[in-house]
Scaffold this motif. Structure first.
Motif, PDB file in Angstrom:
ATOM      1  N   GLN A 707      15.000  20.135  40.195  1.00 11.56           N
ATOM      2  CA  GLN A 707      15.460  18.769  40.356  1.00 11.56           C
ATOM      3  C   GLN A 707      16.385  18.431  39.185  1.00 11.56           C
ATOM      4  O   GLN A 707      16.279  19.009  38.111  1.00 11.56           O
ATOM      5  N   GLY A 708      17.274  17.485  39.372  1.00 11.20           N
ATOM      6  CA  GLY A 708      18.127  17.062  38.280  1.00 11.20           C
ATOM      7  C   GLY A 708      19.487  17.726  38.309  1.00 11.20           C
ATOM      8  O   GLY A 708      19.920  18.332  39.298  1.00 11.20           O
ATOM      9  N   GLU A 709      20.177  17.637  37.179  1.00 11.91           N
ATOM     10  CA  GLU A 709      21.554  18.110  37.078  1.00 11.91           C
ATOM     11  C   GLU A 709      21.621  19.627  37.106  1.00 11.91           C
ATOM     12  O   GLU A 709      20.771  20.321  36.540  1.00 11.91           O
ATOM     13  N   VAL A 710      22.670  20.144  37.767  1.00 12.59           N
ATOM     14  CA  VAL A 710      22.957  21.573  37.789  1.00 12.59           C
ATOM     15  C   VAL A 710      24.399  21.753  37.317  1.00 12.59           C
ATOM     16  O   VAL A 710      25.302  21.034  37.764  1.00 12.59           O
ATOM     17  N   ARG A 711      24.618  22.714  36.394  1.00 17.14           N
ATOM     18  CA  ARG A 711      25.950  22.934  35.876  1.00 17.14           C
ATOM     19  C   ARG A 711      26.281  24.408  35.920  1.00 17.14           C
ATOM     20  O   ARG A 711      25.422  25.265  35.616  1.00 17.14           O
ATOM     21  N   LEU A 712      27.539  24.702  36.287  1.00 17.23           N
ATOM     22  CA  LEU A 712      28.039  26.068  36.348  1.00 17.23           C
ATOM     23  C   LEU A 712      28.973  26.299  35.173  1.00 17.23           C
ATOM     24  O   LEU A 712      29.918  25.539  34.954  1.00 17.23           O
ATOM     25  N   ASP A 713      28.723  27.363  34.376  1.00 19.91           N
ATOM     26  CA  ASP A 713      29.551  27.737  33.236  1.00 19.91           C
ATOM     27  C   ASP A 713      30.145  29.111  33.476  1.00 19.91           C
ATOM     28  O   ASP A 713      29.408  30.064  33.826  1.00 19.91           O
ATOM     29  N   LEU A 714      31.454  29.272  33.272  1.00 21.17           N
ATOM     30  CA  LEU A 714      32.160  30.541  33.383  1.00 21.17           C
ATOM     31  C   LEU A 714      32.790  30.857  32.037  1.00 21.17           C
ATOM     32  O   LEU A 714      33.438  30.004  31.428  1.00 21.17           O
ATOM     33  N   THR A 715      32.589  32.089  31.568  1.00 21.25           N
ATOM     34  CA  THR A 715      33.147  32.518  30.285  1.00 21.25           C
ATOM     35  C   THR A 715      33.758  33.903  30.456  1.00 21.25           C
ATOM     36  O   THR A 715      33.077  34.845  30.881  1.00 21.25           O
ATOM     37  N   LEU A 716      35.034  34.039  30.117  1.00 27.09           N
ATOM     38  CA  LEU A 716      35.736  35.316  30.168  1.00 27.09           C
ATOM     39  C   LEU A 716      35.993  35.751  28.736  1.00 27.09           C
ATOM     40  O   LEU A 716      36.739  35.098  27.995  1.00 27.09           O
ATOM     41  N   ALA A 717      35.358  36.854  28.331  1.00 30.32           N
ATOM     42  CA  ALA A 717      35.485  37.358  26.965  1.00 30.32           C
ATOM     43  C   ALA A 717      35.676  38.859  27.002  1.00 30.32           C
ATOM     44  O   ALA A 717      34.786  39.584  27.456  1.00 30.32           O
ATOM     45  N   ALA A 718      36.868  39.315  26.566  1.00 26.31           N
ATOM     46  CA  ALA A 718      37.169  40.742  26.487  1.00 26.31           C
ATOM     47  C   ALA A 718      36.929  41.423  27.832  1.00 26.31           C
ATOM     48  O   ALA A 718      37.599  41.113  28.804  1.00 26.31           O
ATOM     49  N   ASP A 719      35.950  42.306  27.922  1.00 25.06           N
ATOM     50  CA  ASP A 719      35.735  43.088  29.143  1.00 25.06           C
ATOM     51  C   ASP A 719      34.575  42.559  29.969  1.00 25.06           C
ATOM     52  O   ASP A 719      34.041  43.270  30.821  1.00 25.06           O
ATOM     53  N   ARG A 720      34.159  41.324  29.737  1.00 25.04           N
ATOM     54  CA  ARG A 720      32.986  40.805  30.444  1.00 25.04           C
ATOM     55  C   ARG A 720      33.261  39.405  30.982  1.00 25.04           C
ATOM     56  O   ARG A 720      33.955  38.596  30.338  1.00 25.04           O
ATOM     57  N   LEU A 721      32.667  39.144  32.145  1.00 20.65           N
ATOM     58  CA  LEU A 721      32.656  37.810  32.737  1.00 20.65           C
ATOM     59  C   LEU A 721      31.209  37.352  32.760  1.00 20.65           C
ATOM     60  O   LEU A 721      30.334  38.023  33.328  1.00 20.65           O
ATOM     61  N   ARG A 722      30.965  36.204  32.128  1.00 21.24           N
ATOM     62  CA  ARG A 722      29.596  35.666  32.066  1.00 21.24           C
ATOM     63  C   ARG A 722      29.524  34.437  32.960  1.00 21.24           C
ATOM     64  O   ARG A 722      30.335  33.518  32.835  1.00 21.24           O
ATOM     65  N   ILE A 723      28.528  34.439  33.864  1.00 16.52           N
ATOM     66  CA  ILE A 723      28.279  33.326  34.774  1.00 16.52           C
ATOM     67  C   ILE A 723      26.930  32.730  34.399  1.00 16.52           C
ATOM     68  O   ILE A 723      25.919  33.443  34.365  1.00 16.52           O
ATOM     69  N   GLY A 724      26.883  31.437  34.110  1.00 18.36           N
ATOM     70  CA  GLY A 724      25.645  30.775  33.753  1.00 18.36           C
ATOM     71  C   GLY A 724      25.433  29.524  34.569  1.00 18.36           C
ATOM     72  O   GLY A 724      26.375  28.753  34.777  1.00 18.36           O
ATOM     73  N   VAL A 725      24.216  29.337  35.050  1.00 13.64           N
ATOM     74  CA  VAL A 725      23.866  28.145  35.818  1.00 13.64           C
ATOM     75  C   VAL A 725      22.721  27.450  35.086  1.00 13.64           C
ATOM     76  O   VAL A 725      21.635  28.029  34.913  1.00 13.64           O
ATOM     77  N   ASN A 726      22.991  26.218  34.639  1.00 10.78           N
ATOM     78  CA  ASN A 726      21.996  25.433  33.909  1.00 10.78           C
ATOM     79  C   ASN A 726      21.297  24.465  34.867  1.00 10.78           C
ATOM     80  O   ASN A 726      21.934  23.857  35.733  1.00 10.78           O
ATOM     81  N   ASP A 727      19.987  24.335  34.712  1.00 13.86           N
ATOM     82  CA  ASP A 727      19.242  23.357  35.493  1.00 13.86           C
ATOM     83  C   ASP A 727      18.222  22.689  34.598  1.00 13.86           C
ATOM     84  O   ASP A 727      18.060  23.068  33.420  1.00 13.86           O
ATOM     85  N   ALA A 728      17.508  21.704  35.137  1.00 15.99           N
ATOM     86  CA  ALA A 728      16.592  20.887  34.348  1.00 15.99           C
ATOM     87  C   ALA A 728      15.154  21.390  34.367  1.00 15.99           C
ATOM     88  O   ALA A 728      14.270  20.723  33.824  1.00 15.99           O
ATOM     89  N   SER A 729      14.906  22.548  34.975  1.00 10.64           N
ATOM     90  CA  SER A 729      13.536  23.059  35.052  1.00 10.64           C
ATOM     91  C   SER A 729      13.318  24.103  33.959  1.00 10.64           C
ATOM     92  O   SER A 729      14.107  25.047  33.833  1.00 10.64           O
ATOM     93  N   PRO A 730      12.250  23.978  33.164  1.00  6.96           N
ATOM     94  CA  PRO A 730      11.984  24.990  32.132  1.00  6.96           C
ATOM     95  C   PRO A 730      11.382  26.275  32.685  1.00  6.96           C
ATOM     96  O   PRO A 730      11.248  27.256  31.965  1.00  6.96           O
ATOM     97  N   ARG A 731      11.020  26.276  33.957  1.00  7.56           N
ATOM     98  CA  ARG A 731      10.348  27.434  34.542  1.00  7.56           C
ATOM     99  C   ARG A 731      11.364  28.537  34.829  1.00  7.56           C
ATOM    100  O   ARG A 731      12.359  28.309  35.522  1.00  7.56           O
TER     101      ARG A 731
END
Length: 801
Positions: A707-731
């Motif tokens: 439940q709550g806010e969901v955010r998508l983060d994209l990071t391109l660094a050198a030879d890697r693409l990092r995809i991160g999804v933040n949510d409000a659940s600590p589980r």
């Protein structure tokens, strides 16, 4: 002859060594002779008594018919000193007990003769060793019943102890009361259950006479057993041993050794002190100090240190830092340790090669006693002929006791130091992380006083979005309690930082945590959140020293950072933020007060000195710079911690994009479209489908299970693409262990795992982030300018020559 001009009972005043007298025979064979009147009358007679060919031995006069004769050789096989001749007007004068006592007394006389001879040689006097020189060897005998503790002592023993015969109650405790307290354990050790005195063993003791006089006595004894082998009684002789009294030079040397050993804190230090104190005064060529562990000698010091100077057995063990040698390979040395007394061997003694090579001109073996056991051994060897005098005997005996106690004390200190070092290392970072755009190094030195464990700590914490946290702190005191609080604070601050809290919130949480602990200790702390991409740092200071900066031009500055109270002092303390920009080439130094302040150094002067060292150091080697800041101070009243960061800046900055996911029926579609647009703009094409699949699964899981806010983060660094999804659940998400064909869900995380080079979940403030990293193809990597490059380093679109 002693005690007269000779001629007593018709004995001659001297005896030819090659003659046929009992004295010459005992001297040549080294065996005692016990002759009854009948045997004495027949000794040396070549024809029946009264016949013309009968001649007495060596011109002896007519001996009384009721005289018994005992002859005991003096000295060992290496050097025979003479004979002890005992006569008594009794047909059966030498029973078993008396023979034992006379043999012990002969050993006493031998020791006294050797001491007198050494003293005469040292004074270059030319006089006989007989006469007044042996006055101090007058001794007495005693018999001790081991079952009852009752003792029968002759008048000479009582005179030596200063006890009147009418006041002697036959209790052994009465004699022990006169003994110096330090010598009682050595005296009692000879009657310990299961331990029999070694043949020839001498115990030197000091007794206090009623007039206050301190007298040296020597004791030799022999335990007799019954038919069942049980110790029954002890026979002993006691003699004056004033020749053992140390001279003024010896006392000075012992005092010097005692003072030096008091400052020795390690086993190796003890060995070095022994070498430096004894080798020159004794003129020795070799000195070795070794501990006794099980059946091996563990060597701490061999001096001289060159392997060629030592026998083969010792040289073969030189391969390790702490060489050792087996006890069984040197049985003579092993027997000396069992006896527990200093042993001296003159030149030419019959020893095994491993010992002869240490002292061909003379060897002294000092068992090192402590608390009733032998803890080590010290060997002193000479190359040229060396004769041992009484001064050296007493000096070496006193040295052995001091060194043995120092070894045990150093063992305890080593164990405490090892425990403190292990505790400190377990609480501090094993190594600092590798940073993009900078180099971080740290140094820690415990206080040299006390337990050598303290409350200083440091940490470097990688955070998200190219940030790192630098932490240095100091818990009050340098004790095990301070170290425990330090470990808890370091762990707590790292946890708060990784969760993504701002710097002031991290320090505020740590303050409340310390207030809630059951301790009266407080802590100071300096926390830095540094953006490695932009070079912007946010400082929070809680009662700690301000940071120091070294700029690229070599100038230094003490940062003016607004501070709050120490941690654990005020529940509502405020910890303001201070923002500072760092240019590439800047060196940031965080330190504790142990480096800049001491009992003899004011804090302002200490900070000024550190800044001078920082300005003169070369920032190219951050580790050497940190070492130069520590200086060469070996004695420290407080812990010292230094954290150095050289900020270089990032040549290639990661490219970032963020998207707030609205909880709509087509939320996943919008997230995929955002991802596709960004990746195409970043010229990521080969892995586009994989990235869209991972985004779909991670966003779907976040919307469906939280439940709550969901955010998508994209990071391109050198030879890697990092995809991160933040949510409000600590589980954290749970990957299914198995999925059958009828399951309608549970395959999403399995797909993410299959498509990603790595993936995982990290807690954040108020929730978590599930992330995935995808390896890019060579054509999609960024070069030094931030543009995509191909495998051979050319820019995309560049033609091949």
């Amino acid at each position: 002859m002693v005690g007269g001009s000779g001629g007593l009972y018709g004995l001659p005043t001297s005896f030819p060594l090659s003659g046929n007298s009992p004295v010459a025979a005992s001297f040549r064979t080294g065996l005692p002779l016990w002759l009854s009147p009948a045997e004495l009358a027949q000794y040396g007679v070549t024809a029946p008594p009264g016949s013309p060919g009968a001649e007495p031995w060596d011109g002896a006069g007519t001996l009384p018919s009721d005289v018994s004769l005992g002859v005991l050789p003096l000295g060992g096989d290496a050097k025979r000193l003479g004979c002890l001749v005992v006569m008594d007007k009794a047909p059966d004068a030498f029973d078993a007990d008396r023979r034992h006592l006379l043999e012990l007394h002969a050993d006493q006389v031998s020791a006294g003769l050797e001491a007198v001879a050494a003293r005469v040689m040292a004074r270059t006097e030319r006089r006989s060793l007989l006469g007044p020189g042996l006055d101090t060897l007058r001794g007495g005998a005693f018999t001790l019943m081991l079952s009852t503790g009752r003792i029968d002592a002759d008048a000479q023993v009582l005179e030596l102890f200063g006890i009147a015969p009418e006041h002697f109650d036959r209790r052994v405790e009465t004699l022990l009361e006169c003994t110096a307290p330090d010598d009682v354990p050595a005296l009692m050790s000879i009657v310990e259950p299961g331990r029999l005195p070694a043949p020839g063993q001498q115990v030197s003791i000091r007794i206090r006479r009623p007039n206050g006089e301190l007298r040296w006595l020597s004791l030799r004894c022999r335990v007799l057993v019954d038919a069942a082998g049980t110790p029954e009684r002890m026979l002993g002789v006691v003699a004056d041993a004033s020749y053992l009294r140390p001279s003024a030079d010896e006392v000075s040397l012992v005092q010097q050794l005692s003072a030096a050993l008091a400052g020795a804190t390690t086993i190796r230090d003890v060995g070095q002190v022994v070498v430096s104190t004894l080798r020159m005064p004794l003129g020795a060529d070799r000195v070795a100090v070794a501990e006794l562990e099980a059946d091996r000698f563990v060597v701490s010091v061999l001096d001289p240190p060159e392997p060629e100077a030592w026998p083969a057995a010792w040289r073969s063990e030189w391969r390790s830092e702490w060489p050792d040698a087996a006890c069984h390979s040197m049985p003579t040395l092993e027997s000396v340790l069992r006896a527990g007394h200093v042993a001296l061997w003159p030149p030419g003694a019959a020893l095994e090669p491993d010992l002869v090579g240490i002292g061909p001109g003379g060897l002294a073996v000092l068992p090192l006693p402590c608390e009733g056991r032998i803890v080590g051994v010290c060997l002193v060897g000479w190359d040229e002929e060396h004769r041992f005098g009484p001064e050296e005997r007493s000096l070496l005996t006193a040295t052995a006791g001091l060194v043995g106690q120092a070894l045990v004390r150093a063992h305890a200190l080593d164990a405490g130091h090892e425990l403190a070092t292990m505790l400190q290392r377990s609480l501090l970072p094993r190594k600092l992380p590798t940073l993009p755009g900078g180099v971080a190094v740290a140094r820690y030195l415990p206080a040299t006083m006390g337990l050598e464990v303290g409350g200083d700590w440091y940490d470097v914490i990688p955070l998200s979005d190219g940030h790192i946290a630098l932490v240095i702190g100091d818990v009050e005191g340098h004790s095990a309690g301070a170290a425990t609080i330090m470990g808890q604070m370091r762990t707590a601050i790292r946890a708060y930082a990784v969760e993504g809290h701002p710097p002031d919130v991290v320090v505020s949480h740590a303050n409340r945590l310390l207030l809630g602990m059951e301790t009266d200790l407080f802590a100071t702390c300096c926390y830095v959140d540094l953006d490695m991409e932009e070079g912007i740092a946010w400082f929070v200071r809680a009662g700690h020293l301000p940071p120091l900066l070294r700029f690229p031009d070599g100038s230094t500055e003490e940062l003016s950072v607004e501070g709050g109270p120490p941690l654990g002092v005020a529940a509502e303390g405020e910890f303001p933020l201070t923002e500072v920009g760092l240019a590439p080439g800047t060196v940031l130094v965080l330190l504790t007060d142990g480096l800049a302040e001491s009992a003899t150094l004011h804090l302002d002067d200490g900070i000024r000195r550190v800044r001078e060292l920082l300005a003169g150091a070369d920032p190219a080697d951050a580790g050497q710079l940190a070492d130069q800041l520590l200086g060469e101070t070996k004695r420290r009243d407080d812990d010292v911690a230094v954290l150095v960061l050289r900020y270089d800046g990032m040549r290639v900055r990661p490219t970032r994009a963020h998207w707030a996911v609205w909880r709509l029926p087509d939320a996943v579609m919008h997230a995929r479209r955002f991802t596709a647009r960004k990746l195409r703009s970043w010229k990521v094409a080969e892995e586009l489908d994989v990235a869209l699949l991972v985004v779909s699964e991670l966003v779907t899981n976040a919307i469906a299970h939280t439940q709550g806010e969901v955010r998508l983060d994209l990071t391109l660094a050198a030879d890697r693409l990092r995809i991160g999804v933040n949510d409000a659940s600590p589980r954290a998400p749970v990957k299914p262990t198995s999925v059958d064909w009828e399951s309608t869900g549970g395959r999403g995380l399995l797909l993410v795992e299959a498509m990603s080079a790595s993936w995982g979940s990290v807690p954040l403030s108020g929730g978590k982030q599930v992330w995935s990293e995808i390896t890019l193809q060579p054509g999609e990597q960024l070069d030094a300018t931030g543009e995509p490059a191909v495998a051979d380093g050319r820019r995309e679109g560049e033609e091949v020559p």
